[in-house]
Design an enzyme around this catalytic site. Structure first.
Site, PDB file in Angstrom:
ATOM      1  N   HIS A   1       0.806  -1.255   0.005  1.00  9.48           N
ATOM      2  CA  HIS A   1      -0.089   0.015   0.214  1.00  9.48           C
ATOM      3  C   HIS A   1       0.774   1.260   0.066  1.00  9.48           C
ATOM      4  O   HIS A   1       0.300   2.289   0.022  1.00  9.48           O
ATOM      5  CB  HIS A   1      -0.844  -0.093   1.162  1.00  9.48           C
TER       6      HIS A   1
ATOM      7  N   ASP B   1      -2.366   1.656  -4.987  1.00  8.92           N
ATOM      8  CA  ASP B   1      -3.755   1.971  -4.384  1.00  8.92           C
ATOM      9  C   ASP B   1      -4.560   1.021  -4.815  1.00  8.92           C
ATOM     10  O   ASP B   1      -4.599   0.155  -5.740  1.00  8.92           O
ATOM     11  CB  ASP B   1      -4.078   3.478  -4.574  1.00  8.92           C
TER      12      ASP B   1
END
Ligand code: CO6
Length: 478
Positions: free
Chosen positions: A448, A452
């Site tokens: 992350h 995304d």
């Protein structure tokens, strides 16, 4: 001799050895005089590996050793390797016992060179060769090893993972018939032995269901006692059962150590998860149609080649998922090759070889590569080339069972997927009718810091579209 040379020609040696003189301490790239004792060191094996477990000695102290004769079998985090001698002489000292972790750059054995022998440069011929690749390794058979063993430990040829399973189940490995190469005991052999053991033949506990409403079978007397409660009533108390065996400490070794390192590093990375269900009716039908054609060409065609090709095609639109991040997370390195790692359940444990350059392979070629990797994995012969350089990983846990997973990244990769088992489930068609449908759940995890959720979802949708309409792949294949 041929084993050593054959392996060198393949250039898949994960280890190499150097030698150094015992007393003067200089590296054996210098010529030593005859009759001298030399130390045969374990060289830097790369990949950050600092130690290898000694699985077996082919020699004992006092033995004569010929050039190219196997000395020992070692296990690194990545592969099994056989160390062969390039010297003729006498083994004067063995530095490690079976089960020890031999440190890189430290001596494995001392060899007193024959009068006619000189310590020539520690070049390729002295390099240890992957044991499993050696075609002339008759010395590595379990039977011969028992006669030439140093006596440090048992002669059974197997891997640490299998030894662990045997230990955990109190199995004497010498009683298990090995079906692997040279009689190597594989995980399947131990499991088969377990199934055939008297313990396994004990009838499973029977749990009777009530035959009529309210007719609950009484508790078996052996596990309960009846006692008086404070209120004066009677209560059943579960009797403490006799504990069989004692707690054990087992060292974490080999592939399991590699897993500790990789997964600890992975845990530093913030992961997010994303899952979706894929309707794979068309893929299942297409695979069934093409399977006999592949079989006629000597290749087993499963669903994986379609799934992997679809991943590669989708990665072309979302290349950031096939990237890695540098150490200080200041750069994303977009990888040109789609080297797709496939988590593999092997007798040695879980390993992740990768199929190189899937972006230029046909589905048939991917199947060929997967067949090759599965075969080598089963034989414990996967080498460094196949086990390194992956850019993206997929785990087909569905072969074993299960539907959903939460896969953990293989750093420095930024994406990993896990596939559940394909199940026939009821779903609505466009007219609202319930129809039996082949469903496969995919669970993705991504880094992350650089990926995304929207990118992941878009990639997954495109991949899903290829699998739900496999003909669409034809449009985009080179
Ligand atoms: N569903 C139903 N049937 C399946 C599936 C799924 N997902 N996958 C394969 N198969 C079928 C396959 O088509 C074969 O059937 P036939 O062709 O009709 O004979 C059969 O099951 C056996 O497949 P095979 O294993 O030979 O080949 P495949 O190419 O599908 O898989 C492999 C290759 C190397 C991935 C597999 O053999 C393997 O080792 N899988 C285990 C991977 C593993 O242990 N993963 C755990 C990693 S840790 O994921 C993890 C996140 C955590 C939980």
């Amino acid at each position: 001799m041929t084993g050593c040379r054959g392996v060198l020609a393949k250039e898949t040696i994960p280890l190499s050895a150097t030698i150094s003189t015992a007393r003067r301490g200089f590296h054996a790239t210098r010529v030593a005089s005859s009759g001298q004792t030399i130390q045969f060191n374990l060289a830097d094996v790369g990949e950050g590996i600092t130690e290898c477990e000694v699985l077996k000695w082919h020699v004992k102290e006092g033995d004569r050793i010929e050039e190219f004769q196997p000395i020992a079998e070692l296990q690194s985090d990545k592969a099994n390797v056989e160390v062969t001698s390039r010297y003729t002489g006498k083994i004067t000292k063995i530095h490690y016992a079976v089960g020890d972790l031999a440190k890189v750059h430290t001596p494995l054995v001392d060899i007193l060179l024959d009068a006619s022998e000189s310590a020539a440069p520690a070049a390729a011929a002295a390099a240890p060769s992957p044991s499993s690749s050696s075609s002339s390794s008759s010395q590595s058979s379990p039977s011969s090893s028992s006669s030439s063993s140093s006596g440090h430990s048992g002669p059974v040829l197997t891997t640490p993972a299998v030894r662990r399973i045997a230990k955990e189940n109190s199995i004497d490995l010498s009683k298990v018939a090995g079906t692997g190469r040279d009689g190597r005991v594989l995980k399947e052999d131990v499991l088969a032995y377990l199934e055939g053991s008297p313990l396994a033949h004990q009838a499973p506990p029977q749990f009777a269901l009530p035959t009529a409403a309210g007719a609950v079978p009484p508790l078996p007397p052996s596990v309960t006692t009846t006692t008086t409660t404070e209120a004066g009533g009677l209560a059943h108390v579960v009797a403490r059962k006799a504990v069989v065996g004692a707690d054990r400490e087992v060292e974490i070794r080999g592939l399991q150590r590699a897993m500790v390192k990789t997964m600890t590093a992975a845990n530093q990375i913030p992961h997010f998860g994303y899952s979706d269900e894929i309707v794979v009716d068309q893929m299942v039908a297409l695979r069934d149609e093409l399977k006999p054609i592949a079989e006629a060409r000597g290749v087993k065609l499963s669903y994986m080649p379609f799934i992997l090709k679809a991943i590669s095609l989708a990665l072309k639109s979302y290349p950031v998922l096939n990237s890695s991040v540098n150490a200080d997370v200041s750069k994303i390195i977009y990888k040109a090759s789609h080297n797709l790692g496939v988590a593999m359940d092997t007798p040695q444990g879980l390993i992740v070889p990768n199929i190189k350059d899937v972006q230029v392979l046909t589905i048939f070629e991917i199947a060929q590569e997967l067949n090759r990797l599965q075969r080598l994995g089963k034989e414990g012969r996967l080498g460094k080339e196949d086990l390194t350089g992956g850019t993206f990983t997929l785990s087909n846990i569905g072969v074993i069972g299960g539907t959903y997973a939460k896969p953990v990244l293989m750093p420095p990769e930024v994406t990993i997927g896990a596939l559940g088992k394909i199940q026939k489930l009821p779903r609505f068609d466009e007219r609202g009718n319930v129809v039996p449908t082949h469903i496969m759940i995919a669970s993705w995890s991504a880094d992350h810091r650089v990926i995304d959720g929207a990118t992941m979802a878009n990639f997954s949708n495109l991949w899903k579209n290829y699998l739900e309409n496999p003909k669409a792949m034809l449009m985009d294949m080179q």
